[in-house]
Design a protein around this motif. Sequence first.
Motif, PDB file in Angstrom:
ATOM      1  N   ARG A   1     -49.445  84.764  -4.795  1.00  0.00           N
ATOM      2  CA  ARG A   1     -49.718  83.646  -5.711  1.00  0.00           C
ATOM      3  C   ARG A   1     -49.408  84.040  -7.150  1.00  0.00           C
ATOM      4  NH1 ARG A   1     -55.682  81.471  -3.737  1.00  0.00           N
ATOM      5  NH2 ARG A   1     -55.177  81.170  -1.529  1.00  0.00           N
TER       6      ARG A   1
ATOM      7  N   LEU B   1     -46.454  81.857  -9.157  1.00  0.00           N
ATOM      8  CA  LEU B   1     -46.838  80.866 -10.163  1.00  0.00           C
ATOM      9  C   LEU B   1     -45.971  80.910 -11.434  1.00  0.00           C
ATOM     10  CD1 LEU B   1     -50.735  80.519 -10.118  1.00  0.00           C
ATOM     11  CD2 LEU B   1     -49.022  78.770  -9.636  1.00  0.00           C
TER      12      LEU B   1
ATOM     13  N   HIS C   1     -43.848  74.370 -15.154  1.00  0.00           N
ATOM     14  CA  HIS C   1     -45.222  74.162 -15.622  1.00  0.00           C
ATOM     15  C   HIS C   1     -45.904  73.006 -14.887  1.00  0.00           C
ATOM     16  CE1 HIS C   1     -48.637  73.982 -18.344  1.00  0.00           C
ATOM     17  NE2 HIS C   1     -48.421  72.681 -18.480  1.00  0.00           N
TER      18      HIS C   1
ATOM     19  N   ARG D   1     -46.891  74.083 -11.434  1.00  0.00           N
ATOM     20  CA  ARG D   1     -48.039  74.996 -11.471  1.00  0.00           C
ATOM     21  C   ARG D   1     -49.344  74.236 -11.633  1.00  0.00           C
ATOM     22  NH1 ARG D   1     -44.944  78.184 -15.147  1.00  0.00           N
ATOM     23  NH2 ARG D   1     -46.339  77.594 -16.853  1.00  0.00           N
TER      24      ARG D   1
ATOM     25  N   ARG E   1     -52.534  73.913  -8.995  1.00  0.00           N
ATOM     26  CA  ARG E   1     -53.903  74.295  -9.386  1.00  0.00           C
ATOM     27  C   ARG E   1     -54.872  73.128  -9.188  1.00  0.00           C
ATOM     28  NH1 ARG E   1     -51.485  77.299 -14.204  1.00  0.00           N
ATOM     29  NH2 ARG E   1     -51.676  79.500 -13.667  1.00  0.00           N
TER      30      ARG E   1
END
Length: 445
Positions: free
Chosen positions: A104, A108, A113, A116, A120
């Motif tokens: 991970r 990431l 962005h 990501r 999350r």
Amino acid sequence: MNYQALATAASSAIVQQQFEQAVEQLQVLRPIDAADVIALIKPEFAWQLLERLPNRATVFSYLETTVQVTMAHKFPRESMAILLGEMPADERTDLFKRLDQRQRDALLPALAHAKREDIRRLAAYEEGTAGALMTSDYATLSAEMSVDEALKALRLEAPDAETIYHTYVIDGARKLLGVISLRALILAAPEERIDAIMLSNVIASNVNDDQEDVAKMIARYDLIALPIIDDFGALVGIVTHDDAMDVASAEATDDFHKAGGVSTSIGKLKDASLRVLYRKRVFWLVFLIFGNLLSGFSIANFEDIIAANLVLVFFLPLLVDSGGNAGSQSATLMVRALATGDVVMRDWFSLLGREAIVALMLGVTMAVAVSVIGYIRGDAVVSLVLALSMVSVVLIGSVIGMSLPFVLNKLGFDPATASAPLITSISDASGVLIYLFIASQFLPV
């Protein structure tokens, strides 16, 4: 289709650096068939083939999760990051949650962005909830748009959306205002406003709802997708019909396993290890040993009547098995009815009366048959004992089998825990006690 032969040919082409030939062999296949071929190729070769496929993300999504994780360990970080970015949001998050922390942390930073943050956010929801099941790849429209503007907007959103057959109308705070189908958009006049033709009474689910309830809602209302909202009414994702089917299938499998006395789902049987098969089955088998001791205690208390009338032993397995079989039938019907929502707790009393009547009818029918055999093997008194015992054990077994799922549900346990082995053990112990007690009242010691 010979997947192994295709996998061997593709592996050979990769070893010889003939990647175009290997890709051509898979491109003619449907994605799910291509996935079956890739699963048979060594991971160190598979990624070289997979990253060259135009539809690599779709093919990769069809692989079993365990295979995906194995391949993720073999793929170069850059290749894996590209593949993750192309996968649907929900499937990307499911895979990410199954990777170890080292992977991970490595993946990431290589993701965009937006990807990501999406991972999350989706990974933060508790497993088994609508939030953990949903995808963020959906299309939205503004209520003030005209139909013509909406169609133009959908053309831009369509490539990244999980489905565009239903599009969701939101305001500036992303609050869900309505839903509109692609059919309605096509049939409407270009100048009509979206808020004039949308459906404002939207069927939606909360992000914290149980995923099984979400699947039931999709099935009940025959939806292509179900919008998921947060506590403030803002749209945060959708659950599609295919994901709901996967949940329903997994829940049904889990119920079948529990009904057979297996503690939880074991995944694919052929891939399950000996340790997993042992661990999932041993609890109930050991537990039921002590449950079956009740039958032994009952027999011990009536040793004298058995010694004086050995003919009773001949009919003992027949009677107790009949009660267990009747109880298993009742339990199966009730567990399934509770799982599908056909019955609820308040229906117990009315169903109890119906089950008692049906059980009496079944018991009398079976008693007629067994009493004839009892008369042949013994005498009229033995025949009467058998008839009364058969009616009693079938009635008690059926009532236990019907009631136990309700009791477990009331206590907060899964009704499927009322498994066939558990019902059979309880009914057997009850049947032995009933049979020998009735025999002691009519037969001499």
